[in-house]
Design a protein around this motif. Sequence first.
Motif, mmCIF file in Angstrom:
data_model
loop_
_atom_site.group_PDB
_atom_site.id
_atom_site.type_symbol
_atom_site.label_atom_id
_atom_site.label_comp_id
_atom_site.label_asym_id
_atom_site.label_seq_id
_atom_site.Cartn_x
_atom_site.Cartn_y
_atom_site.Cartn_z
ATOM 1 N N LEU A 186 0.696 -1.283 -0.046
ATOM 2 C CA LEU A 186 -0.113 -0.070 -0.077
ATOM 3 C C LEU A 186 0.816 1.242 -0.056
ATOM 4 N N VAL A 187 1.887 1.202 0.479
ATOM 5 C CA VAL A 187 2.982 2.333 0.417
ATOM 6 C C VAL A 187 4.136 2.014 -0.327
ATOM 7 N N ALA A 188 3.939 1.324 -1.466
ATOM 8 C CA ALA A 188 5.241 0.808 -2.303
ATOM 9 C C ALA A 188 5.729 2.099 -3.136
ATOM 10 N N GLU A 189 4.885 3.106 -3.568
ATOM 11 C CA GLU A 189 5.110 4.152 -4.068
ATOM 12 C C GLU A 189 6.123 5.096 -3.356
ATOM 13 N N ARG A 190 5.627 5.283 -2.171
ATOM 14 C CA ARG A 190 6.635 6.220 -1.200
ATOM 15 C C ARG A 190 7.772 5.563 -0.904
ATOM 16 N N VAL A 191 7.791 4.203 -0.719
ATOM 17 C CA VAL A 191 8.993 3.741 -0.376
ATOM 18 C C VAL A 191 9.931 3.830 -1.721
ATOM 19 N N ARG A 318 -10.852 6.378 3.497
ATOM 20 C CA ARG A 318 -11.519 5.123 2.632
ATOM 21 C C ARG A 318 -10.453 4.000 3.254
ATOM 22 N N PRO A 319 -10.765 2.902 2.983
ATOM 23 C CA PRO A 319 -10.088 1.788 3.141
ATOM 24 C C PRO A 319 -8.949 1.690 2.060
ATOM 25 N N GLY A 320 -7.828 1.357 2.617
ATOM 26 C CA GLY A 320 -6.325 1.451 1.763
ATOM 27 C C GLY A 320 -5.764 2.723 1.445
ATOM 28 N N SER A 321 -6.225 3.844 2.003
ATOM 29 C CA SER A 321 -5.704 5.110 1.642
ATOM 30 C C SER A 321 -4.992 5.877 2.851
ATOM 31 N N LEU A 322 -4.177 6.744 2.480
ATOM 32 C CA LEU A 322 -3.161 7.168 3.425
ATOM 33 C C LEU A 322 -3.665 8.740 3.675
ATOM 34 N N ARG A 323 -3.236 9.176 4.802
ATOM 35 C CA ARG A 323 -3.269 10.607 4.952
ATOM 36 C C ARG A 323 -2.054 11.038 6.006
ATOM 37 N N VAL A 324 -1.671 12.348 5.930
ATOM 38 C CA VAL A 324 -0.495 12.932 6.539
ATOM 39 C C VAL A 324 -1.179 13.443 7.961
ATOM 40 N N LEU A 325 -0.450 13.091 9.018
ATOM 41 C CA LEU A 325 -1.096 13.693 10.320
ATOM 42 C C LEU A 325 -0.455 15.042 10.426
ATOM 43 N N ASP A 326 -1.468 15.809 10.922
ATOM 44 C CA ASP A 326 -1.337 17.177 11.063
ATOM 45 C C ASP A 326 -0.416 17.423 12.251
ATOM 46 N N SER A 327 0.222 18.927 12.435
ATOM 47 C CA SER A 327 1.042 19.128 13.442
ATOM 48 C C SER A 327 0.472 18.925 14.779
ATOM 49 N N LYS A 328 -1.095 19.250 14.812
ATOM 50 C CA LYS A 328 -1.616 18.895 16.229
ATOM 51 C C LYS A 328 -1.492 17.642 16.639
ATOM 52 N N GLU A 329 -1.840 16.821 15.582
ATOM 53 C CA GLU A 329 -1.937 15.396 15.776
ATOM 54 C C GLU A 329 -0.601 14.802 16.532
ATOM 55 N N VAL A 330 0.700 15.148 15.538
ATOM 56 C CA VAL A 330 1.943 14.662 16.032
ATOM 57 C C VAL A 330 2.169 15.265 17.257
ATOM 58 N N GLY A 331 1.913 16.435 17.554
ATOM 59 C CA GLY A 331 2.293 17.095 18.938
ATOM 60 C C GLY A 331 1.689 16.389 20.088
ATOM 61 N N ALA A 332 0.339 16.066 19.868
ATOM 62 C CA ALA A 332 -0.650 15.241 20.753
ATOM 63 C C ALA A 332 0.169 14.128 21.127
ATOM 64 N N LEU A 333 0.470 13.401 20.162
ATOM 65 C CA LEU A 333 1.171 11.884 20.247
ATOM 66 C C LEU A 333 2.516 12.025 20.781
ATOM 67 N N TYR A 334 3.171 13.041 20.627
ATOM 68 C CA TYR A 334 4.499 13.297 21.474
ATOM 69 C C TYR A 334 4.153 13.483 22.893
ATOM 70 N N LYS A 335 3.187 14.203 23.147
ATOM 71 C CA LYS A 335 2.912 14.676 24.475
ATOM 72 C C LYS A 335 2.338 13.428 25.389
ATOM 73 N N ALA A 336 1.658 12.661 24.658
ATOM 74 C CA ALA A 336 1.124 11.561 25.348
ATOM 75 C C ALA A 336 2.160 10.566 25.597
ATOM 76 N N VAL A 337 3.356 10.594 25.019
ATOM 77 C CA VAL A 337 4.491 9.340 25.298
ATOM 78 C C VAL A 337 5.662 10.029 25.972
ATOM 79 N N GLY A 338 5.412 11.483 26.366
ATOM 80 C CA GLY A 338 6.369 12.126 27.070
ATOM 81 C C GLY A 338 7.524 12.925 26.542
ATOM 82 N N LEU A 339 7.560 12.839 25.098
ATOM 83 C CA LEU A 339 8.532 13.448 24.058
ATOM 84 C C LEU A 339 8.478 14.995 24.061
#
Length: 339
Positions: A186-191, A318-339
């Motif tokens: 599913l990510v072959a083109e990006r790789v 949609r199934p099989g689709s990709l989307r790029v996380l926005d900065s708020k989502e990435v920041g919240a994930l960092y905060k959740a794991v103490g980074l």
Amino acid sequence: MGTASRDGRPGHGDGRKRSSSKNMKTAGGKGQKPAGKGQKTSGQGRNQQASTRKPHRKGSRPNVESGKVRLNNAKPARHQAPRHDLVDGDGATYVSDGMRLQKVLAAAGVASRRGAEELIAAGRVEVDGQIVLEQGLRIDPNTAVIKVDGARVVVDETKQYLALNKPKGVQSTMSDEQGRRCVGDLVAERVMAGQRLFHVGRLDADTEGLLLLTNDGELAHRLMHPSYEVPKTYLATVRGQVPRGLGRRLRSGIELEDGPVTVDDFAVLEIHEGQTLLRLTLHEGRKHVVRRMLDAVGFPVQRLVRTDIGVVALGNQRPGSLRVLDSKEVGALYKAVGL
């Protein structure tokens, strides 16, 4: 063959061998002193040291056999240096304020930090022409030449954070020896375009929904580690109509063969034609844990979809689709794991 001691210094043992040999040569002129009465030989000292060394990470050590077969996600450098161009002599250089080798490999997207430790233990990693077998070597990632399986690794600070809606029947691997459809397809083109990606955790083939992909090894490691308790939400369709007290029972804990499991949140969303749609939130990451938990209370799962990981939601993707996380989502994930 190069090794690193527990404090990350290259050498065999505690790093004193080279200096003690030098002192003996100066004192005796022959490079060696006989062991006197009650004095341990250097071999005895090394044996005693090996037996008293603290075990790796609370008693567990990297699995060498897993490291031998682990997928190498490294993006090779465009121009590979021939082996004779590598540093000759001392090999890997310890840098007291440097970054630990396994963390550098994880940051480069080679594998998770634990996976990088297995690659090191299996003898697949070399630094400046020296194979490093033990954990904790501190290096300067900007100057060290790091190779995995003989191919130089590019230490790229460009991070990728993607959300994939994994369809049913797709394996949570970047490649599959049996030729089954997998996440890597599913990510072959990006790789092929040069992005180094690996999946954060797994969903079994029959489970659909949200799967994160990144080359940020430290974030991936923490998101997968149970101690950070990142919540994950699932929609489960089960056979039959569940009793009123099922949510309370799941919150109090269900005993499975590998230990108890509890849910953080539970709700009945819909009952239709002999089936019930449930929403469950838990922070466990054990294999098939939702299916095993519901099967243990008498309600086998007919369909399972993961909809949320922390603040990241699948939404209408949609199934099989990709989307790029926005900065708020990435920041919240960092905060959740103490980074």
